[in-house]
Each structure stands twice: as structure tokens, then as C-alpha cells.
Design an enzyme around this catalytic site. Structure first.
Site, PDB file in Angstrom:
ATOM      1  N   GLY A   1      18.899 -15.478 -46.861  1.00 57.35           N
ATOM      2  CA  GLY A   1      19.483 -14.264 -46.286  1.00 57.35           C
ATOM      3  C   GLY A   1      19.776 -13.203 -47.327  1.00 57.35           C
TER       4      GLY A   1
ATOM      5  N   ARG B   1      26.059  -7.129 -46.213  1.00 56.76           N
ATOM      6  CA  ARG B   1      27.436  -6.650 -46.364  1.00 56.76           C
ATOM      7  C   ARG B   1      28.001  -6.852 -47.769  1.00 56.76           C
ATOM      8  NH1 ARG B   1      31.624  -8.475 -42.817  1.00 56.76           N
ATOM      9  NH2 ARG B   1      30.428 -10.180 -41.900  1.00 56.76           N
TER      10      ARG B   1
ATOM     11  N   LYS C   1      22.960 -12.808 -52.142  1.00 60.74           N
ATOM     12  CA  LYS C   1      24.323 -13.231 -51.821  1.00 60.74           C
ATOM     13  C   LYS C   1      24.689 -14.578 -52.442  1.00 60.74           C
ATOM     14  CE  LYS C   1      25.685 -14.412 -47.493  1.00 60.74           C
ATOM     15  NZ  LYS C   1      26.300 -14.209 -46.170  1.00 60.74           N
TER      16      LYS C   1
ATOM     17  N   GLN D   1      10.850 -18.379 -47.895  1.00 62.15           N
ATOM     18  CA  GLN D   1      10.791 -17.917 -46.505  1.00 62.15           C
ATOM     19  C   GLN D   1      10.564 -16.406 -46.583  1.00 62.15           C
ATOM     20  OE1 GLN D   1      14.431 -17.706 -44.236  1.00 62.15           O
ATOM     21  NE2 GLN D   1      13.395 -18.103 -42.297  1.00 62.15           N
TER      22      GLN D   1
ATOM     23  N   THR E   1      17.351 -19.459 -38.462  1.00 64.84           N
ATOM     24  CA  THR E   1      17.709 -20.661 -39.209  1.00 64.84           C
ATOM     25  C   THR E   1      16.722 -21.827 -38.985  1.00 64.84           C
ATOM     26  OG1 THR E   1      19.343 -21.015 -37.448  1.00 64.84           O
ATOM     27  CG2 THR E   1      20.170 -20.211 -39.546  1.00 64.84           C
TER      28      THR E   1
ATOM     29  N   GLY F   1      23.720 -22.010 -48.336  1.00 62.56           N
ATOM     30  CA  GLY F   1      24.022 -21.596 -49.707  1.00 62.56           C
ATOM     31  C   GLY F   1      25.239 -20.683 -49.822  1.00 62.56           C
TER      32      GLY F   1
ATOM     33  N   GLY G   1      28.727 -19.706 -33.323  1.00 62.43           N
ATOM     34  CA  GLY G   1      28.126 -20.444 -32.215  1.00 62.43           C
ATOM     35  C   GLY G   1      29.149 -21.444 -31.693  1.00 62.43           C
TER      36      GLY G   1
END
Ligand code: UD1
Ligand code: MG
Length: 450
Positions: free
Chosen positions: A11, A15, A22, A75, A81, A104, A140
Site C-alpha cells: 500500500g 495519508r 508507509k 504487486q 488484499t 506490514g 470489516g
């Protein structure tokens, strides 16, 4: 049963507002990804696969420097995911056992929690890690039926009734490798985000009459980092826990909240750490040492009974033997300070060794760098280095030798010798008085002229 880790780290972390991926942002000076890898190590994984995407090159470097057997897969596009885990399929070819999926950017997961997930696998085909959320927000939701997990519904796709559930998905799961990749192959992207959701494997497993359950952990363990504010908060949580652990182990922290620790800081019992001390990575302090206020240490080792600071800086490769003393405004780099030796004030000791019981006077500098190369200074035992000595490396000072204050040492000094290398002093009687009166007159004339 053997296990393999798949750590999702592709990812972007929009933000974070950062050029750095990240998962490489540090908590206690260690990248979040490395925290996750270390937690996973408790399972003694046979293989570790990191799924990288944004900043893959730097992610690969960080992963391999922590574990050179890790495999990093790419990826290219972040399609969800399930798609991310699917990228590990080839890397896990031929592996038989459990796959544990970690994130991670979830650095606080505890090794015992992973062990509980593996234990639950004995009775279940698929184990999801959940937590009771104080504020379930956009997590979720885990739809349970007794101890059976029926499905996971993403917030975006959830009904009002489902949104009222507070038992949430951490994202972590454990499943037999063959089963997991079979299930993932059946995951589609027909949902509110148009993504391949890993969470869909739950319903797919149930459709095949597989046993699915959820294991719960404390919410603090699943703390994810999405912004700099989250990062600061996560670091504070880490620091508080690490300080509490040191106090528990018998270390005195005079003002605990002012001591900044690294993830790997080791401090022995009965050591005293004064206020405002910063520990960088790779520091070991043995029992009964004293680290005085405002000192900065990294990559160094401080032995029993040694005293450091106040205001000292120990850089990588500083090795202090028992009862060594390093005082205020002293910098030590890549140097061994033997038993009972003292460098008490205002000195730079780099690329050097100082023998037992030697005393290094104030303002001493090892001139280790000639602009191109670094050179060593070897100082023997029981040496006395006079204040303001410049040791122009490479140079050796024999046991029991002495240097006169202000000496510039450019040649080796044999044992027991005194080296003096400074201009001879010449006292001119009455000269000061004369000079003062000349200067005084000059000043008077100047102010008259104005
Ligand atoms: C996910 C879960 C959600 C859970 C939440 C916990 C799904 C569909 N949802 O949602 O149920 O409550 O985590 O935090 O799984 N990643 C990739 N490649 C991708 C997508 C994600 O590597 O294509 C990585 C991210 O870098 C991150 C992790 O997977 O480390 C989770 O992704 P994220 O987008 O944060 O998922 P959430 O929407 O939070
Ligand atoms: Mg998330």
C-alpha cells in the site's frame, strides 16, 4: 506443523504524505515492517514472503537487511488484499503447512497471539484474528454464529445491523497454504470498492464446509498506522511499554517519560538512566552502569560500572569496558575504552583504542581523517594524555607514556616516554605593561578623533 509468513506491504499510505513507503516509517527507530517481521519470527517460519508495491526497492532493502532469506514479491497494482496474497503464490510453491498473513503496517501484533492462531488451526481450517473495537469505525465486521465465523463484511458493504457489530477484522489470518490459494483463486471483485477482498475467503470456505473461526486479541495489538499522527501515537505506545518493561527489570529511569528507547535497546539491572537520554539502535548497557542526563547513544556497548555523560555522545562502535568513564561533551566513535580508562571532558576519540587506566585530558582530539581516509590511534595502558593533545593518526602511544599539554603528536611515542611538541615559552619582562599603555593611547586617540 511448518508455517510461512505473508506480510502485506504494497500500500501507498497516502495519508502519511510521504515519499517513503508507509511500512518503512519507523517506530522506536525500527521500520514498522521490521516490527511485523520480528513478531512473525516467533513462529519460526519456513518461508517469509513480503508483498511490496509502492517503494518496492527500499522495502526490499529493509526486508533483506532484517532477514536475508525473506522473499520479496511485487504487486504492481494494488487490486485488494486477496490479490496481494495471491502474489505470494509462486514464492510458496511446494510449501506445505500454514500460511499466516500479517500486515506490514500493524507493528504491535504479539508473538503469543500468532501462536494462539496457529493453535486454533488444529481444530479449524481457517482462523481469522478479530478484536473488540472501542470505535468500530470502518473496519470489516465479523459475523459470528457462536464460535463459528460466518462471514466478514466490509464496512462499505455492510447493512445497518452489521455495522452495529463491534467484533472487527484485524486482517490477519492463518490457513493451510493449499486451501488458502484455492480459496483466493475463487475471490471476485464484485463489491463496493471493486477490489479483491481477502475477507471473502471466509464465505468461500464455509461454502466448502470448512471450519472457520475467529480468535480475539487486544485492540492495542491491531493498532494500524495511517498517518503521521498515528505514527507518533504508536511510537508513544511503544515507548511507554518499553520503559515499563525496563523498570520491571530493575533499571532506574529517573524521569521515564524523557528517556527515548530504540526497539532493540538492552539495559541491565541496577543501571541508572538519568533524564533526557536518547538511545539509537544497537545499544547494550550492562548492569550497574550509569548514563547521565542528555547523553545520546547508538550502536555501542557500555559495560558494568561505566559512567557516561552528562552530555556525552557514543556513536557506533564505541565499546566501554568496566568502570570506564566518558564525561561531558565527549564524542566516542568506533573506539574501545578499556577498563577504568577516563575521557572526562571535551574530547573526540574516533577509530581508536585506549588502554586500561589511561587518562585522556580535556580537549584531546584523535585526528583520524585526512580528508580521504580514516586512520587509527592506539593508546596503551596507564597513559596520560595532556589536555589539548592532537593525535594525528595513524599513531601509537606506548604503555605508561605521557604527552605534554598542547602537544601535536605526529610520530609514535615509545612506552614510558614523554612527548612534548609545542613552541618553547619565552617570557619578556615588562613587555605586557608597555603593550597595555601603547594600546590604551591608541584607543584614546581614536575616540578623540571621532
Ligand atoms: C482491511 C480489511 C478489513 C479490516 C482492516 C483492518 C479487507 C478487504 N479488509 O481493510 O476487513 O478490518 O484491513 O485494518 O481485507 N495491501 C496490499 N495490496 C493491496 C491492498 C492492500 O498490499 O492491494 C496491504 C496494505 O498495504 C495494508 C493491508 O494490505 O498493509 C490492508 O490494506 P488496507 O487497504 O489498509 O485495508 P483496509 O481497507 O483497512
Ligand atoms: Mg487499513
Amino acid at each position: 506443523m511448518s508455517s510461512a509468513l505473508v506480510i502485506l506491504a504494497a500500500g501507498k499510505g497516502t495519508r502519511m504524505n510521504s515519499d517513503m513507503p508507509k511500512v518503512l516509517h519507523p517506530i522506536a527507530q525500527t521500520p514498522m515492517l521490521v516490527h511485523a517481521m520480528r513478531a512473525g519470527r516467533a513462529l519460526a517460519p519456513e518461508r517469509t514472503v513480503i508483498v511490496a508495491g509502492h517503494g518496492a526497492e527500499s522495502v526490499t532493502k529493509a526486508a533483506l537487511s532484517e532477514d536475508d532469506t525473506a522473499q520479496v514479491v511485487l504487486q504492481e497494482e494494488q487490486l485488494g488484499t486477496a490479490h496481494a496474497v495471491d502474489q505470494a503464490r509462486a514464492a510458496l510453491d511446494g510449501f506445505e503447512g500454514d500460511v499466516v498473513v500479517l500486515y506490514g503496517d500493524t507493528p504491535f501484533i504479539q508473538p503469543q497471539t500468532l501462536e494462539r492462531m496457529i493453535a486454533a488451526r488444529a481444530e479449524n481450517d481457517l482462523v481469522i484474528l478479530g478484536f473488540e473495537a472501542a470505535d468500530p469505525a470502518r473496519y470489516g465486521r465479523l459475523v459470528m454464529n457462536g464460535d463459528r465465523l460466518e462471514r466478514i463484511v466490509e464496512f462499505k458493504d455492510a447493512s445497518e445491523a452489521e455495522r452495529a457489530i463491534s467484533f472487527c477484522n484485524s486482517g490477519l489470518l492463518a490457513c493451510d497454504a493449499g486451501t488458502l490459494f484455492d480459496l483466493i483463486a475463487a475471490v471476485g471483485n464484485d463489491n463496493a470498492s471493486g477490489e479483491y477482498y481477502l475477507t471473502d475467503v471466509v464465505e468461500l470456505a464455509r461454502a466448502r464446509n470448512l471450519n472457520v473461526t475467529a480468535v480475539a486479541c487486544a485492540e492495542a495489538e491491531t493498532l494500524g498506522v495511517n498517518s503521521r499522527a498515528d505514527l507518533a501515537q504508536a511510537d508513544a505506545v511503544f515507548q511507554a511499554a518499553a520503559r515499563a518493561a525496563l523498570l520491571e527489570q530493575g533499571v532506574t529511569l529517573m524521569a521515564p517519560e524523557t528517556v527515548y528507547l530504540a526497539a532493540d535497546t538492552v539495559i541491565g539491572r541496577d543501571s541508572v538512566i538519568e533524564p533526557n537520554v536518547v538511545f539509537g539502535p544497537g545499544v547494550t548497557v550492562e548492569s550497574g552502569a550509569q548514563i547521565r542526563a542528555f547523553s545520546h547513544l547508538e550502536g555501542c556497548h557500555v559495560s558494568r560500572g561505566a559512567v557516561v555523560g552528562p552530555y556525552a555522545r557514543l556513536r557506533p562502535g564505541a565499546e566501554l569496558a568496566e568502570d570506564a568513564k566518558v564525561g561531558n561533551f565527549v564524542e566516542i566513535k568506533n573506539a574501545e575504552i578499556a577498563e577504568g580508562a577516563k575521557v572526562n571532558h571535551l574530547s573526540y576519540v574516533g577509530d581508536a583504542s585506549i588502554g586500561a587506566k589511561s587518562n585522556i585530558g580535556a580537549g584531546t582530539i584523535t585526528c583520524n581523517y585526512d580528508g580521504f581516509m580514516k586512520h587509527r590511534t592506539e593508546i596503551g595502558e596507564g597513559v596520560f594524555i595532556g589536555s589539548n593533545t592532537m593525535l594525528v593518526a595513524p599513531v601509537t602511544v606506548g604503555d605508561g607514556a605521557m604527552t605534554a599539554t598542547g602537544t601535536v603528536v605526529t610520530r609514535n611515542i615509545e612506552p614510558d616516554a614523554l612527548a612534548v611538541a609545542r613552541a618553547k615559552q619565552d617570557n619578556k619582562p615588562g613587555y605586557a605593561k608597555k603593550l597595555f599603555s601603547i594600546l590604551r593611547k591608541k584607543k584614546e586617540n581614536l575616540s578623540k578623533g571621532q
